[in-house]
Scaffold this active site. Structure first.
Site, mmCIF file in Angstrom:
data_model
loop_
_atom_site.group_PDB
_atom_site.id
_atom_site.type_symbol
_atom_site.label_atom_id
_atom_site.label_comp_id
_atom_site.label_asym_id
_atom_site.label_seq_id
_atom_site.Cartn_x
_atom_site.Cartn_y
_atom_site.Cartn_z
ATOM 1 N N LYS A 62 39.162 22.289 15.350
ATOM 2 C CA LYS A 62 38.634 23.911 15.107
ATOM 3 C C LYS A 62 38.234 23.869 13.691
ATOM 4 C CE LYS A 62 41.573 25.845 18.869
ATOM 5 N NZ LYS A 62 40.645 26.457 19.441
ATOM 6 N N ARG A 118 44.048 23.212 29.964
ATOM 7 C CA ARG A 118 43.983 23.102 31.242
ATOM 8 C C ARG A 118 44.208 21.429 31.537
ATOM 9 N NH1 ARG A 118 37.381 24.115 30.585
ATOM 10 N NH2 ARG A 118 38.307 25.139 29.134
#
Ligand code: BES
Ligand code: MN
Ligand code: ZN
Length: 492
Positions: free
Chosen positions: A276, A350
């Site tokens: 990120k 996920r």
């Protein structure tokens, strides 16, 4: 905090003994419900332009004439709803913050919508408990120098004799939920070097010891044996050992199918190899807020002892880049047997959740709800007001939405059309872990759906609601109120 209901004596509100009387006023007719000294005071302060009946407005009055309490705070509410009441109470408590008030008595002046209906009901009582906890919470663990909070030790809700008993119960329920919220905030606010997967497991064990839950903690070896290849793929870039935490609250008969809550417990999300940008990356310590909400809900269950069975599952690890980290293009084998092509290592939530969902099958659940700070796209879609709710199950979705409304912790249902699933096609595995940018919160939910064939399932994307950024940076403890109401709706 000592919370109780208080039935005023013959002298009415003016005779209430407390360090401060908080008078929440909804609507211009509210004055008619008040006795002379307070009715006059309200009328005069409005007339003088000192107090406006606009939500958020407050007026402090020192030693009001004819009133026993030495301090009075008027607080305007938009209407008689629990939500407006809560907002007004929060504003009033803010006005009392720096004063020496130990005991505040809260009264509500409003006219009922329908003739004969109670102005103050159980939802107002619950809202009061939440507002008080919210106003008095201070994070201290890594900042012992944080300023002393309010001196407030006791809050009473002024009510009729007829309502006192039910309101007392609602105050207790509100307080239990508030304690759950506080636990969730305490966990999520801790920095990543304190709140590790091991720390979360210790928190679960401490809760288990306190309230008599069964708690099981699995480590790397056990998780490997279970075949949780997706979970392990996220954890393997970090030196910090992973933890898979199983909590069981048994309030109903043995055979009763449990509600299963699954929390995303990424104690720090750097993005991994798909790293990120640096700005605001610190906020990724909050990426375990789903896990924190599971712990918080169990805390509330421990206080309330409802007749329901609940299983909590937490998949906890860090997502970091290293020589061992999963790379874009890697293909994993999930516990379900489905293979997954990792196109972006930052879509790690996920991956840990899919294996936890497969693990949930063994409980033959009545329903499974996963809670995750899953996508930035959900923040774009819904902002910080409502959590994203995804479910192919109408009844379950309706129940969760309703729980959110009742708890003043609202969600908003998002679509899950089959067509969205096409974005997850891969040439090298059964499924890819990301789709295109558009509809990112939905494709994330579609990914999870592939692992939920065996039970009724819903997903809460709390990326926008679990914490606040900016000057008020900190965890909110959401959606503990929603989850607690949802679980209570399954109680016999
Ligand atoms: N934990 C983040 C989601 C997130 C981002 C929550 C910002 C709150 C604020 C999650 O693991 C993530 O990184 N998701 C990616 C998915 C993308 C790579 C498909 C995202 O939302 O950018
Ligand atoms: Mn991520
Ligand atoms: Zn994440």
């Amino acid at each position: 905090m000592d919370l109780r209901s208080l039935v005023p004596g013959a002298a009415g509100l003016a005779g209430v003994a407390a360090d401060a009387l908080v008078l929440v006023v909804a609507g211009s007719e509210a004055q008619q419900t008040l006795e002379p000294p307070l009715a006059a005071l309200l009328a005069e302060s409005v007339k003088a332009g000192d107090f406006e009946l606009k939500p958020g407005r407050t007026l402090y009055v020192h030693r009001p004439a004819g009133v026993k309490a030495p301090r009075l705070v008027l607080a305007a509410a938009a209407d008689a709803s629990p939500k407006a009441f809560k907002t007004a109470v929060a504003a009033a408590l803010g006005a009392l913050k720096s004063l020496g008030v130990r005991h505040a008595a809260v009264a509500f002046a409003a006219t009922a919508k329908e003739e004969g209906a109670a102005v103050l009901d159980d939802r107002h009582a619950e809202a009061l408990a939440m507002a008080v906890a919210d106003a008095t919470y201070i994070y201290r663990h890594t900042k012992p120098s944080a300023p002393e909070g309010a001196k407030l030790q006791k809050v009473s809700l002024v009510c009729d004799k007829a309502a006192a008993n039910t309101l007392k119960k609602s105050l207790a329920r509100g307080q239990a939920i508030a304690e759950g919220v506080t636990l969730a905030r305490e966990c999520a606010n801790r920095p990543g070097n304190h709140c590790t997967p091991t720390f979360l497991a210790e928190q679960a064990q401490a809760l288990g010891a306190q309230f008599g839950f069964k708690v099981e903690v699995l480590g790397r070896k056990e998780v490997e044996k279970l075949g949780m290849g997706a979970f392990i793929a996220v954890a393997q870039g970090s030196e910090e050992p992973l933890r898979f935490i199983v909590l069981r609250y048994e309030g109903a008969a043995r055979g009763t199918a449990p509600v299963v809550l699954v929390g995303k417990g990424i104690t720090f999300d750097s993005g991994g190899i798909s790293i990120k940008p640096a700005g605001e990356m610190d906020e990724m310590k909050f990426d375990m807020s789903g896990a924190a909400s599971v712990l918080g809900t169990f805390r509330a269950l421990g206080e309330l002892s409802p007749k329901v069975n609940v299983v909590g599952l937490i998949a906890a690890c860090e997502n970091l880049p290293s020589g061992r980290a999963t790379k874009p293009g890697d293909v994993l084998r999930s516990m379900s047997g489905q293979t997954i092509e990792v196109l972006n290592t930052d879509a790690e939530g996920r991956l840990v959740l899919c294996d936890a969902l497969t693990y949930a099958e063994r409980f033959k659940p009545a329903a499974v709800v996963d809670i995750a700070t899953l996508t930035g796209a959900c923040v774009i879609a819904l902002g910080g007001q409502r959590s994203g709710l995804f479910s192919p199950d109408e009844e379950l979705a309706g129940r969760l939405l309703q729980a959110g409304e009742a708890a003043l912790d609202p969600a908003w249902r998002m679509p899950m059309d089959d067509e969205y699933d096409e974005a997850l096609k891969s040439n090298f595995a059964d499924v890819a872990n990301v789709g295109p940018r558009g509809g990112g919160a939905i494709t994330a939910a579609m990914f999870l759906k592939r692992f939920t064939k065996a039970f009724r399932w819903a997903h809460l994307d709390i990326a926008g609601t679990a914490w606040k950024g900016g000057a008020a940076k900190g965890a909110t403890g959401r959606p503990v109120p929603l989850l607690t109401h949802f679980v209570l709706s399954h109680a016999r």
